[in-house]
Scaffold this motif. Sequence first.
Motif, short mmCIF file in Angstrom:
data_model
loop_
_atom_site.label_atom_id
_atom_site.label_comp_id
_atom_site.label_asym_id
_atom_site.label_seq_id
_atom_site.Cartn_x
_atom_site.Cartn_y
_atom_site.Cartn_z
N LEU A 365 -41.02 22.34 -67.93
CA LEU A 365 -42.11 21.37 -67.78
C LEU A 365 -43.21 21.63 -68.79
N ILE A 366 -43.56 22.89 -68.96
CA ILE A 366 -44.59 23.24 -69.95
C ILE A 366 -44.15 22.82 -71.36
N LYS A 367 -42.91 23.13 -71.71
CA LYS A 367 -42.42 22.78 -73.05
C LYS A 367 -42.30 21.26 -73.23
N THR A 368 -42.10 20.57 -72.12
CA THR A 368 -42.08 19.10 -72.18
C THR A 368 -43.48 18.57 -72.48
N LEU A 369 -44.50 19.16 -71.83
CA LEU A 369 -45.88 18.75 -72.10
C LEU A 369 -46.26 19.04 -73.55
N LEU A 370 -45.71 20.14 -74.09
CA LEU A 370 -46.02 20.53 -75.47
C LEU A 370 -45.15 19.80 -76.49
N ARG A 371 -44.31 18.89 -76.01
CA ARG A 371 -43.41 18.09 -76.85
C ARG A 371 -42.35 18.96 -77.55
N GLN A 372 -42.04 20.10 -76.97
CA GLN A 372 -40.96 20.94 -77.49
C GLN A 372 -39.61 20.53 -76.90
N HIS A 373 -39.64 19.80 -75.79
CA HIS A 373 -38.44 19.27 -75.16
C HIS A 373 -38.61 17.75 -74.99
N ASP A 374 -37.53 17.02 -75.23
CA ASP A 374 -37.53 15.59 -74.95
C ASP A 374 -37.12 15.35 -73.51
N VAL A 375 -37.43 14.16 -73.00
CA VAL A 375 -37.00 13.77 -71.66
C VAL A 375 -35.94 12.69 -71.77
N ASP A 376 -35.12 12.57 -70.72
CA ASP A 376 -34.09 11.54 -70.72
C ASP A 376 -34.70 10.16 -70.53
N SER A 377 -35.73 10.09 -69.71
CA SER A 377 -36.44 8.83 -69.51
C SER A 377 -37.84 9.15 -69.00
N GLY A 378 -38.71 8.16 -69.01
CA GLY A 378 -40.09 8.37 -68.62
C GLY A 378 -40.96 8.58 -69.85
N GLU A 379 -42.24 8.82 -69.62
CA GLU A 379 -43.20 8.91 -70.73
C GLU A 379 -44.11 10.12 -70.55
N VAL A 380 -44.32 10.84 -71.66
CA VAL A 380 -45.24 11.97 -71.70
C VAL A 380 -46.34 11.66 -72.71
N THR A 381 -47.60 11.75 -72.30
CA THR A 381 -48.72 11.42 -73.17
C THR A 381 -49.67 12.61 -73.28
N VAL A 382 -50.03 12.95 -74.51
CA VAL A 382 -51.01 14.01 -74.76
C VAL A 382 -52.32 13.34 -75.15
N GLY A 383 -53.43 13.82 -74.58
CA GLY A 383 -54.73 13.18 -74.78
C GLY A 383 -55.30 13.37 -76.17
N HIS A 384 -56.52 12.89 -76.33
CA HIS A 384 -57.20 12.92 -77.64
C HIS A 384 -58.01 14.21 -77.79
N ASN A 385 -58.16 14.61 -79.06
CA ASN A 385 -59.00 15.75 -79.41
C ASN A 385 -58.54 17.02 -78.68
N ILE A 386 -57.24 17.21 -78.64
CA ILE A 386 -56.65 18.33 -77.92
C ILE A 386 -56.29 19.44 -78.90
N SER A 387 -56.74 20.65 -78.61
CA SER A 387 -56.35 21.85 -79.37
C SER A 387 -55.72 22.81 -78.37
N ILE A 388 -54.42 23.06 -78.54
CA ILE A 388 -53.65 23.80 -77.53
C ILE A 388 -53.37 25.22 -77.99
N GLY A 389 -53.70 26.16 -77.13
CA GLY A 389 -53.31 27.55 -77.32
C GLY A 389 -52.18 27.88 -76.36
N TYR A 390 -51.02 28.21 -76.89
CA TYR A 390 -49.83 28.41 -76.04
C TYR A 390 -49.43 29.87 -76.03
N LEU A 391 -49.25 30.42 -74.84
CA LEU A 391 -48.76 31.78 -74.68
C LEU A 391 -47.41 31.71 -73.99
N SER A 392 -46.37 32.07 -74.74
CA SER A 392 -45.01 31.97 -74.24
C SER A 392 -44.58 33.27 -73.57
N GLN A 393 -43.54 33.17 -72.72
CA GLN A 393 -42.93 34.39 -72.17
C GLN A 393 -42.29 35.22 -73.26
N HIS A 394 -41.77 34.55 -74.27
CA HIS A 394 -41.03 35.22 -75.34
C HIS A 394 -41.87 35.18 -76.61
#
Length: 530
Positions: A365-394
């Motif tokens: 789900l996190i990677k889907t929000l970050l657009r690292q994974h595509d979805v089969d259907s539905g829509e994911v939208t990222v807002g404006h003026n967003i600067s993301i700091g991501y800390l992965s398990q790996h």
Amino acid sequence: MSRKKNVEQIYGGTTIFTGLSFQIHSGEIIGLVAEMVKGNLRLQGLLVLKTLLQERLAGKKESTKGMLAQTPAREDITIYDLLQRRTKSIATAITTLIPTFPEHLGLEATLNTYGSLLDQFEKAGGYETEANIRRVAAGLGIADLLEKNLVDLKRGERTKVELAELLLQKPDLLILDEPTNHLDIYALDWLSKWIKDYTGSVFIISHDRTFLDDTVTKIWELEHGELFIYHTNYTDYVMEREARILRQFQHYEDQQKKIKKMTETIKRLKEWANRAKPPNASMHRQAKSMEKALNRIKRLQRPVETKQVALAFDTEQRSGNDVFTCENIVKHFDNTPIFNGVSLHIRHGERVAIVGPNGAGKSTLIKTLLRQHDVDSGEVTVGHNISIGYLSQHLEFGTSTDTVLSAFRNAATVTEAEARHILAKFLFYGYDVFTSVSDLSGGESMRLRLAQLMQQHHNVLVFDEPTNHLDIDSKEMLEEALESFQGTLIAVSHDRYFLNKSLSTTLWLEDGQLTRYEGPFNYARMKRSE
């Protein structure tokens, strides 16, 4: 009961502890915590203490012990066969022994051996082996692994299998080193209850504060080579420890005042005695007597003050009100549904936890929000003026030739002197900054990534298991840094203490469905149990 007196241990020329004495009574559940010190000394202290416990019990004929190691073994055997191996070996010994009964020679010894094997079989739960294996496997979430081979499992799965094997053995003293690693929220609850109901003694080394609160009856604190014992759980230990340190400071200051007063009095008596014509022998005797009394005083050591480093995640600009939006997203992996029409809306300033059992799709789900994974259907939208700091398990840091210092400066525009000063706050001292990133432990890698993120001023932080590999001091440092963060925080975590302290909204993902609760983890769990 296990007892050890006046133990001293020196490692690499440094005294880890000296004059250490302890005893473990039957039925006690003890949690060990230790100070944060430079390098691996803290780790060595814990390993040595575990070794002492093992050696002591090894010399007691009537006691058994079992220890969960951090590095699980690899063996060519199915999980079910592994879990039933002990009772099966005893049963085989019994069946081998029975045909010898008609032989009159050594019959008494044979009967004694037979009785001993039956006692072992019964203590090991031999008559309920099948039921016990199924119960423990279900509790730890490994029921689907029973027919698989141990060599084919991932490290986290092997650790859970080893824990299951140890629990089924039921030793008199159970030594658990980070037993909550790789367990999901359901397995954590099950293990806590199992330990509380355990009839033997349990010795736990863990950084999971909620687990310690739920299970232990005593806290052992190893600090500056000295062992302090608290007859309580973790939360109360923290308060009692603060009170102890305050008392130590007060006693130290009172003694220093007394020493200063006696020293000044001795000095005055000598001066008065020498001014007298002739010199006053009586005053000299009083000064000498007071000096002897002063020398007999056992000096208290000044308590070591732990310096709190002020850290913060700062933002340079505000994001838009809508940060992430998902509308009826559907996703499958290998024909297995992960999301079945999941929708969510995360707004600016929210602090959101994503929780659920292992394999539910939280990291996906996190990677889907970050657009690292595509979805089969539905829509994911990222807002404006967003600067993301991501800390992965790996975690990965550039190339294997990068050092801690170069990897940090690749992510932060600072001078070398500034970088070294900042890295010291994250426990990278001196030549530690020239360590290759490929040689870092899990905890060191996590601290380096947190150091990078704190210099990048993102307005959205997305964390996947941020407290993994961190000790308690580092976890508290992270929680305090997040308190003043003005942006949006999203985190996947199994750390219930962190979830309840740092995240005020909970998204529970299970069976492809996402449910939102306007409260921390404990609130969400309560609502789900209603």
